[in-house]
Write an enzyme that holds these catalytic residues in place. Structure first.
Site, PDB file in Angstrom:
ATOM      1  N   LYS A 115       0.880  -1.048  -0.075  1.00  0.00           N
ATOM      2  CA  LYS A 115      -0.008  -0.138  -0.145  1.00  0.00           C
ATOM      3  C   LYS A 115       0.955   1.108  -0.146  1.00  0.00           C
ATOM      4  O   LYS A 115       0.416   2.138  -0.651  1.00  0.00           O
ATOM      5  CB  LYS A 115      -1.036  -0.040   1.206  1.00  0.00           C
ATOM      6  CG  LYS A 115      -2.140  -1.064   1.058  1.00  0.00           C
ATOM      7  CD  LYS A 115      -3.120  -0.662   1.890  1.00  0.00           C
ATOM      8  CE  LYS A 115      -4.236  -1.780   1.782  1.00  0.00           C
ATOM      9  NZ  LYS A 115      -5.376  -1.238   2.716  1.00  0.00           N
ATOM     10  N   LYS A 199      -4.625  -9.220  -7.162  1.00  0.00           N
ATOM     11  CA  LYS A 199      -5.849  -9.498  -6.114  1.00  0.00           C
ATOM     12  C   LYS A 199      -6.937  -8.550  -6.815  1.00  0.00           C
ATOM     13  O   LYS A 199      -6.680  -7.258  -7.140  1.00  0.00           O
ATOM     14  CB  LYS A 199      -5.535  -9.107  -4.955  1.00  0.00           C
ATOM     15  CG  LYS A 199      -6.480  -9.370  -3.798  1.00  0.00           C
ATOM     16  CD  LYS A 199      -5.724  -9.357  -2.500  1.00  0.00           C
ATOM     17  CE  LYS A 199      -5.753  -7.571  -2.168  1.00  0.00           C
ATOM     18  NZ  LYS A 199      -5.535  -7.239  -0.791  1.00  0.00           N
ATOM     19  N   LYS A 202     -10.394  -2.814  -4.361  1.00  0.00           N
ATOM     20  CA  LYS A 202     -11.204  -1.680  -4.346  1.00  0.00           C
ATOM     21  C   LYS A 202     -10.137  -0.474  -5.275  1.00  0.00           C
ATOM     22  O   LYS A 202     -10.917   0.467  -5.752  1.00  0.00           O
ATOM     23  CB  LYS A 202     -11.429  -0.895  -3.199  1.00  0.00           C
ATOM     24  CG  LYS A 202     -12.413  -1.825  -2.242  1.00  0.00           C
ATOM     25  CD  LYS A 202     -12.674  -1.068  -1.058  1.00  0.00           C
ATOM     26  CE  LYS A 202     -13.356  -2.139  -0.013  1.00  0.00           C
ATOM     27  NZ  LYS A 202     -12.853  -1.933   1.317  1.00  0.00           N
TER      28      LYS A 202
HETATM   29  P1  AMP Z   1     -10.618  -4.744   2.647  1.00  0.00           P
HETATM   30  O1  AMP Z   1     -11.372  -4.402   1.480  1.00  0.00           O
HETATM   31  O2  AMP Z   1      -9.389  -4.761   2.550  1.00  0.00           O
HETATM   32  O3  AMP Z   1     -11.294  -3.840   3.904  1.00  0.00           O
HETATM   33  O4  AMP Z   1     -10.998  -6.172   3.180  1.00  0.00           O
HETATM   34  C1  AMP Z   1     -12.118  -6.524   3.787  1.00  0.00           C
HETATM   35  C2  AMP Z   1     -12.244  -8.121   3.798  1.00  0.00           C
HETATM   36  O5  AMP Z   1     -12.255  -8.391   2.286  1.00  0.00           O
HETATM   37  C3  AMP Z   1     -11.088  -8.904   4.275  1.00  0.00           C
HETATM   38  O6  AMP Z   1     -11.416  -9.837   5.120  1.00  0.00           O
HETATM   39  C4  AMP Z   1     -10.293  -9.164   2.997  1.00  0.00           C
HETATM   40  O7  AMP Z   1      -9.318 -10.523   3.330  1.00  0.00           O
HETATM   41  C5  AMP Z   1     -11.313  -9.617   1.881  1.00  0.00           C
HETATM   42  N1  AMP Z   1     -10.888  -9.322   0.667  1.00  0.00           N
HETATM   43  C6  AMP Z   1     -10.318  -8.041   0.049  1.00  0.00           C
HETATM   44  N2  AMP Z   1      -9.990  -8.443  -1.261  1.00  0.00           N
HETATM   45  C7  AMP Z   1     -10.413  -9.827  -1.440  1.00  0.00           C
HETATM   46  C8  AMP Z   1     -10.125 -10.591  -2.750  1.00  0.00           C
HETATM   47  N3  AMP Z   1      -9.708 -10.067  -3.674  1.00  0.00           N
HETATM   48  N4  AMP Z   1     -10.276 -11.936  -2.336  1.00  0.00           N
HETATM   49  C9  AMP Z   1     -11.008 -12.335  -1.340  1.00  0.00           C
HETATM   50  N5  AMP Z   1     -10.885 -11.754  -0.204  1.00  0.00           N
HETATM   51  C10 AMP Z   1     -11.000 -10.298  -0.383  1.00  0.00           C
HETATM   52  N1  TRP Z   2      -7.517  -5.413   7.779  1.00  0.00           N
HETATM   53  C1  TRP Z   2      -8.508  -5.625   7.382  1.00  0.00           C
HETATM   54  C2  TRP Z   2      -8.744  -5.480   5.722  1.00  0.00           C
HETATM   55  O1  TRP Z   2      -8.225  -4.695   5.182  1.00  0.00           O
HETATM   56  C3  TRP Z   2      -9.538  -4.962   7.943  1.00  0.00           C
HETATM   57  C4  TRP Z   2     -10.010  -4.952   9.317  1.00  0.00           C
HETATM   58  C5  TRP Z   2      -9.652  -4.199  10.473  1.00  0.00           C
HETATM   59  C6  TRP Z   2     -10.316  -6.356   9.989  1.00  0.00           C
HETATM   60  N2  TRP Z   2      -9.730  -4.597  11.542  1.00  0.00           N
HETATM   61  C7  TRP Z   2     -10.189  -5.825  11.413  1.00  0.00           C
HETATM   62  C8  TRP Z   2     -10.468  -7.672   9.729  1.00  0.00           C
HETATM   63  C9  TRP Z   2     -10.360  -6.983  12.385  1.00  0.00           C
HETATM   64  C10 TRP Z   2     -10.840  -8.721  10.566  1.00  0.00           C
HETATM   65  C11 TRP Z   2     -10.803  -8.302  12.056  1.00  0.00           C
HETATM   66  O2  TRP Z   2      -9.206  -6.496   5.326  1.00  0.00           O
END
Ligand code: AMP
Ligand code: TRP
Length: 339
Positions: A115, A199, A202
């Protein structure tokens, strides 16, 4: 003293949720509600760690993530749905964990490296200590199980290291549980529709790389039709997917949606052209996602309803957090100011 099972997970309100968030995380949460107490958080403090985020966008995205939870089947009467900023104890415990975690541990985090990109000097300090806040999210409630996508595995390991070091340093064995990651199903890492080695995320500049929970059916079908694949037909075994990242990804998505294994799916489509497979996959996606989208739109029409759910969830979360944080304060030796 074994810890009582408690599930905790969260998603950042930084943009529109996509199929990776759904298959890697949310969808797996639904079933857990039947057997376990669960808390699902909208991690708005984490959302500030990236580039400057327009406050209006953060505001809408927070309600939208909550709407996605509910529309997907999280029951607010049963599970606690709340946004992180409304429970100040998350930030308080995170500070203590900033002092438990070692710089060397944080330096190993691949998500920070990804990131922060090339210009690491310009990353926020918040992005660096992000995993400590995540550890606080879970350990504040002594949660034992954390259902997430594959990309969070390293953060979970760090969380366990923090819990263990706190327990050891302060001589309070088993005060914090060592939370288990739950990385479930055939689509724990959904890949971009444009590039099977990246991957689905967003932040990918290409909108056609991901399917959004807010995409109308015709857009879903179109994105799947245009998804990159190699020219060969489907193989007759899972081994035949090796080295074919895009093909493998579409099969994994199908399997996750139909509740089958990838082996069952390839056996059914052995030798079929991708054009035909994509038609069926598009249909399946629409049948799963269209009702969720409709319910999200309905919920988003009534922001005060979502506000109430978040307010109630936050109150329940604060009540659970307070005694744990007080115990932590006592353990580290803070003097309680009382008259
Ligand atoms: P985030 O969008 O980073 O806050 O991710 C939220 C949740 O979605 C987390 O549990 C991530 O591991 C899951 N996640 C995000 N992107 C993916 C992906 N491409 N495939 C599977 N899980 C994902
Ligand atoms: N770091 C996680 C992600 O980007 C989001 C997250 C923050 C999270 N706090 C958490 C997931 C606690 C599980 C438990 O996907």
């Amino acid at each position: 003293m074994p810890h009582k099972p408690l599930v905790f997970s969260g998603i950042q309100p930084t943009g529109n949720l996509h199929l990776g968030n759904y298959l890697g995380a949310i969808r797996n949460w639904i079933g857990l509600q039947a057997q376990h107490e669960c808390m699902f958080c909208v991690v708005d403090l984490h959302a500030l760690t990236g580039d400057f985020l327009d406050p209006a966008l953060l505001n809408t995205a927070t309600r939208r993530v909550a709407a996605a939870y509910i529309a997907s089947g999280i029951d607010p009467a049963k599970s606690i749905i709340f946004n992180q900023s409304q429970v100040p104890a998350h930030a308080e415990l995170a500070w203590i964990f900033n002092c438990v975690a070692r710089v060397g541990w944080l330096n190993r985090m691949t998500q920070f490296k990804d990131k922060a990109g090339k210009d690491r000097e310009r990353a926020s300090a918040g992005l660096y200590v992000y995993p400590n806040l995540m550890a606080a999210d879970v350990l504040l409630y002594k949660a034992t199980h954390v259902p997430v996508g594959e990309d969070q595995k390293q953060h979970l390991e760090l969380m366990r290291d923090i819990a263990q070091k706190f327990n050891n340093d302060y001589g309070v064995p088993e005060f914090f549980p060592l939370p288990e990651p739950l990385i479930m199903g055939p689509a724990t890492r959904v890949m971009s529709l444009r590039d099977g080695t990246a991957k689905m995320s967003k932040s990918d500049p290409s909108e056609t790389s991901r399917i959004l929970l807010s995409d109308p059916p015709e857009r879903i079908v179109e994105k799947i039709r245009k998804a990159r694949t190699d020219p060969a037909p489907l193989p007759d075994s899972v081994e035949g997917l090796a080295g074919r990242a895009e093909a493998d990804n579409l099969v994994a998505i199908y399997a996750a949606l139909s509740g089958e294994t990838k082996a069952t799916v390839v056996a059914r489509y052995a030798g079929a052209l991708f054009s035909r497979f994509k038609e069926d996959l598009g249909e399946r996606l629409v049948s799963v996602l269209a009702p969720i989208r409709a319910e999200m739109l309905r919920l988003e029409d009534d922001p005060s309803h979502i506000n109430r759910i978040l307010a109630e969830g936050s109150a329940r979360a604060r009540a659970r957090a307070a005694p744990v944080l007080q115990d932590v304060f006592d353990i580290v030796g803070f003097v309680k100011a009382e008259r």
